[in-house]
Design a protein around this motif. Structure first.
Motif, PDB file in Angstrom:
ATOM      1  N   LEU A  35       0.850  -1.182   0.000  1.00  0.00           N
ATOM      2  CA  LEU A  35       0.000   0.000   0.000  1.00  0.00           C
ATOM      3  C   LEU A  35       0.888   1.235   0.000  1.00  0.00           C
ATOM      4  CD1 LEU A  35      -2.832   1.300   0.264  1.00  0.00           C
ATOM      5  CD2 LEU A  35      -2.521   1.165   2.738  1.00  0.00           C
ATOM      6  N   VAL A  36       0.746   2.047  -1.055  1.00  0.00           N
ATOM      7  CA  VAL A  36       1.540   3.272  -1.188  1.00  0.00           C
ATOM      8  C   VAL A  36       0.569   4.443  -1.316  1.00  0.00           C
ATOM      9  CG1 VAL A  36       3.238   4.501  -2.572  1.00  0.00           C
ATOM     10  CG2 VAL A  36       3.398   2.027  -2.352  1.00  0.00           C
ATOM     11  N   GLY A  39       0.092  11.853  -1.618  1.00  0.00           N
ATOM     12  CA  GLY A  39      -0.830  12.925  -1.994  1.00  0.00           C
ATOM     13  C   GLY A  39      -2.239  12.393  -2.177  1.00  0.00           C
ATOM     14  N   ASN A  40      -2.798  12.644  -3.361  1.00  0.00           N
ATOM     15  CA  ASN A  40      -4.157  12.189  -3.660  1.00  0.00           C
ATOM     16  C   ASN A  40      -4.180  10.818  -4.320  1.00  0.00           C
ATOM     17  OD1 ASN A  40      -5.210  14.564  -2.665  1.00  0.00           O
ATOM     18  ND2 ASN A  40      -5.171  15.576  -4.657  1.00  0.00           N
ATOM     19  N   THR A  41      -3.031  10.181  -4.469  1.00  0.00           N
ATOM     20  CA  THR A  41      -2.941   8.910  -5.177  1.00  0.00           C
ATOM     21  C   THR A  41      -2.687   7.776  -4.190  1.00  0.00           C
ATOM     22  OG1 THR A  41      -1.962  10.072  -7.049  1.00  0.00           O
ATOM     23  CG2 THR A  41      -1.741   7.694  -7.021  1.00  0.00           C
ATOM     24  N   THR A  42      -3.410   6.693  -4.387  1.00  0.00           N
ATOM     25  CA  THR A  42      -3.230   5.499  -3.575  1.00  0.00           C
ATOM     26  C   THR A  42      -3.013   4.315  -4.503  1.00  0.00           C
ATOM     27  OG1 THR A  42      -4.681   6.367  -1.854  1.00  0.00           O
ATOM     28  CG2 THR A  42      -4.259   4.010  -1.819  1.00  0.00           C
ATOM     29  N   PHE A  43      -1.954   3.551  -4.251  1.00  0.00           N
ATOM     30  CA  PHE A  43      -1.671   2.347  -5.020  1.00  0.00           C
ATOM     31  C   PHE A  43      -1.714   1.164  -4.064  1.00  0.00           C
ATOM     32  CE2 PHE A  43       1.412  -0.851  -6.489  1.00  0.00           C
ATOM     33  CZ  PHE A  43       0.830  -1.160  -7.709  1.00  0.00           C
ATOM     34  N   TYR A  44      -2.536   0.172  -4.401  1.00  0.00           N
ATOM     35  CA  TYR A  44      -2.694  -1.001  -3.548  1.00  0.00           C
ATOM     36  C   TYR A  44      -2.456  -2.249  -4.391  1.00  0.00           C
ATOM     37  CZ  TYR A  44      -4.803  -4.436  -0.473  1.00  0.00           C
ATOM     38  OH  TYR A  44      -5.021  -5.525   0.315  1.00  0.00           O
TER      39      TYR A  44
END
Length: 68
Positions: A35-36, A39-44
């Protein structure tokens, strides 16, 4: 024709059991899942969840093939 109906009933039971168990088991937030947040971005990336689901499905299909 009976082979297809038997397969469909077996798959239906498996889907029902998995759906029932998903109410009590919380998959998707296991240790090892990536889980990264920046800012407004999330990568799962659920790597451990994917491996666990793969093992479970492999076992299910093995037993279906064995008892066919």
């Amino acid at each position: 024709m009976t082979g297809i109906s038997k397969l469909l009933m077996t798959l239906g039971v498996i889907i029902f059991v998995v759906g029932f168990l998903m109410q009590f088991i919380s998959l998707g937030k296991l240790p090892g899942d990536i889980l990264v947040k920046k800012g407004n971005t999330t990568f799962y990336f659920p790597i451990v969840t994917s491996i666990l689901i793969s093992i479970i499905l492999s076992a299910i299909f093995y037993f279906i093939g064995r008892f066919r």
